[in-house]
Each structure stands twice: as structure tokens, then as C-alpha cells.
Design a protein around this motif. Structure first.
Motif, PDB file in Angstrom:
ATOM      1  N   UNK A  89       0.855  -1.189   0.000  1.00 39.27           N
ATOM      2  CA  UNK A  89       0.000   0.000   0.000  1.00 39.27           C
ATOM      3  C   UNK A  89       0.893   1.241   0.000  1.00 39.27           C
ATOM      4  N   UNK A  90       0.493   2.261  -0.761  1.00 37.84           N
ATOM      5  CA  UNK A  90       1.239   3.509  -0.814  1.00 37.84           C
ATOM      6  C   UNK A  90       0.428   4.578  -0.080  1.00 37.84           C
ATOM      7  N   UNK A  91       1.057   5.244   0.888  1.00 38.10           N
ATOM      8  CA  UNK A  91       0.413   6.319   1.650  1.00 38.10           C
ATOM      9  C   UNK A  91       1.206   7.606   1.428  1.00 38.10           C
ATOM     10  N   UNK A  92       0.518   8.710   1.243  1.00 39.38           N
ATOM     11  CA  UNK A  92       1.189  10.002   1.125  1.00 39.38           C
ATOM     12  C   UNK A  92       0.647  10.819  -0.026  1.00 39.38           C
ATOM     13  N   UNK A  93       0.604  12.109   0.167  1.00 41.96           N
ATOM     14  CA  UNK A  93       0.102  13.017  -0.854  1.00 41.96           C
ATOM     15  C   UNK A  93       1.047  13.029  -2.053  1.00 41.96           C
ATOM     16  N   UNK A  94       0.511  12.753  -3.227  1.00 43.59           N
ATOM     17  CA  UNK A  94       1.306  12.761  -4.451  1.00 43.59           C
ATOM     18  C   UNK A  94       2.046  11.469  -4.714  1.00 43.59           C
ATOM     19  N   UNK A  97       1.630   4.920  -8.042  1.00 41.27           N
ATOM     20  CA  UNK A  97       2.342   3.944  -8.880  1.00 41.27           C
ATOM     21  C   UNK A  97       1.512   3.672 -10.122  1.00 41.27           C
ATOM     22  N   UNK A  98       2.207   3.267 -11.182  1.00 42.89           N
ATOM     23  CA  UNK A  98       1.527   2.859 -12.404  1.00 42.89           C
ATOM     24  C   UNK A  98       2.400   1.839 -13.121  1.00 42.89           C
ATOM     25  N   UNK A  99       1.776   1.079 -13.987  1.00 43.72           N
ATOM     26  CA  UNK A  99       2.469   0.037 -14.732  1.00 43.72           C
ATOM     27  C   UNK A  99       2.653   0.501 -16.172  1.00 43.72           C
ATOM     28  N   UNK A 127      -3.628  -2.374  -9.463  1.00 41.98           N
ATOM     29  CA  UNK A 127      -5.074  -2.237  -9.660  1.00 41.98           C
ATOM     30  C   UNK A 127      -5.557  -0.791  -9.500  1.00 41.98           C
ATOM     31  N   UNK A 128      -4.934  -0.034  -8.595  1.00 43.74           N
ATOM     32  CA  UNK A 128      -5.182   1.404  -8.498  1.00 43.74           C
ATOM     33  C   UNK A 128      -3.856   2.080  -8.184  1.00 43.74           C
ATOM     34  N   UNK A 129      -3.819   3.398  -8.201  1.00 45.77           N
ATOM     35  CA  UNK A 129      -2.530   4.087  -8.068  1.00 45.77           C
ATOM     36  C   UNK A 129      -1.943   4.037  -6.658  1.00 45.77           C
TER      37      UNK A 129
END
Length: 179
Positions: A89-94, A97-99, A127-129
Motif C-alpha cells: 500500500x502507498x500512503x502520502x500526498x502525491x 504507482x503505475x504500470x 489495480x489502483x494508483x
């Protein structure tokens, strides 16, 4: 004897096991894996089960290897039938991730994008950013690649920003207070 090493490994249908000298090869619907083991360990296949044996007068190292290689072989059987996944999981403003083709491209607050190519045998999905899923048949490679992704921005304790494993608890600290 190791309590883990004594347990037999069941071979599910659709999986073939070949033992040649000090090498075991496991092949299933998702792929094939090979593993070398020491000469002091005896690996046999009987009645759709894999048995790992060590001598009666074993040393401490042989006892350690008994449990270790039983776990490694069991992970091979699970890998070729079901596979392994790690979710990040990615947390933080801005932060996102993308493939792009076979590359994972991440924006993690640096002045540049971080690009990580998928290693052979490993597949990443986005699946999502804010979510990254690492899949593969080799448990060690899946865990290693997930750790390399997380290493770019570990979760920090003040705001919790960064990349974390799904379900990972990040211990939060109280920041400075003004007068």
C-alpha cells in the motif's frame, strides 16, 4: 530430529516431482522450480508424498537443514500450484504507482520517477494508483522484490507516509508541539 522436517509433503494432482542426485525439480500448472540440497539429507518420493530424512546420528547443522529444506520444498509445491502474492500500500500526498509495459513506475516525492523492471518470473500489478501486487511462483523472489519496492520509501513514523505491506502496523510518534 526437526519437528518440521519429519512431516511429509503431500503432492497434489497435476504436480510432478523429479529427484536427481542432490536436486529436486517440481513442475506444476504455474511453472517449474528446482532446488539443490546437501548430500547429508535424503529426499524420497513415496505414495504421492515427499519425505526428507537425515541420519540417526545427526549433527546440529543436519537437524537445521532438515527443517529448512522441508520448508523450501513445501514452498515449491505451493508455488507451482497456487503461487505467492504480496500486496503493498502507498500512503502520502502525491505518491502513486503505475504500470508501463514490464516496468513499475512510482512517484514517491523525489525529483524523478522511480522505475523498477519486473524480474524474470515475477509479475507486478497496479489495480489502483495506491496498491501494488507482486505475484510469482518462487516465494523468496516475491518477498525479495516486494522488499526492494518498499525500500524506496519506508513508512515514516510521524505522518505514516511511504510504502507498506498490506496490514502492516506503523507505530506513530507525536510530533513537536509549539508553545
Amino acid at each position: 530430529m526437526s519437528r518440521i522436517g519429519k512431516q511429509p509433503i503431500d503432492i497434489p494432482s497435476g504436480v510432478t516431482v523429479a529427484i536427481e542426485g542432490n536436486t529436486i525439480k517440481v513442475e506444476g500448472p504455474k511453472g517449474k522450480l528446482t532446488q539443490d540440497f546437501p548430500k547429508t539429507i535424503e529426499v524420497t518420493e513415496e505414495d504421492n508424498q515427499i519425505l526428507i530424512k537425515i541420519p540417526e546420528d545427526y549433527t546440529k547443522q543436519q537437524n537445521i537443514d532438515h527443517g529448512l529444506f522441508r520448508s523450501l520444498i513445501a514452498n515449491m509445491v505451493v508455488g507451482v500450484t497456487e503461487g505467492f502474492t504480496k500486496t503493498l500500500q502507498i500512503e502520502g500526498t502525491g505518491y502513486r504507482a503505475q504500470k508501463q509495459a514490464k516496468n513499475l513506475v512510482m512517484n514517491l516525492g523525489f525529483s524523478h520517477q522511480v522505475t523498477m523492471p519486473d524480474p524474470e518470473g515475477i509479475e507486478t500489478e497496479v489495480p489502483n494508483d495506491r496498491t501494488i501486487i507482486v505475484k510469482g511462483i518462487d516465494k523468496q523472489l516475491v518477498g525479495s522484490h516486494a522488499a526492494n519496492i518498499r525500500k524506496w520509501r519506508k513508512p515514516e513514523p510521524y505522518k505514516g507516509k511511504g510504502i507498506r505491506y498490506e496490514g502492516e502496523y506503523v507505530r506513530r510518534k507525536v510530533g513537536k508541539t509549539g508553545k
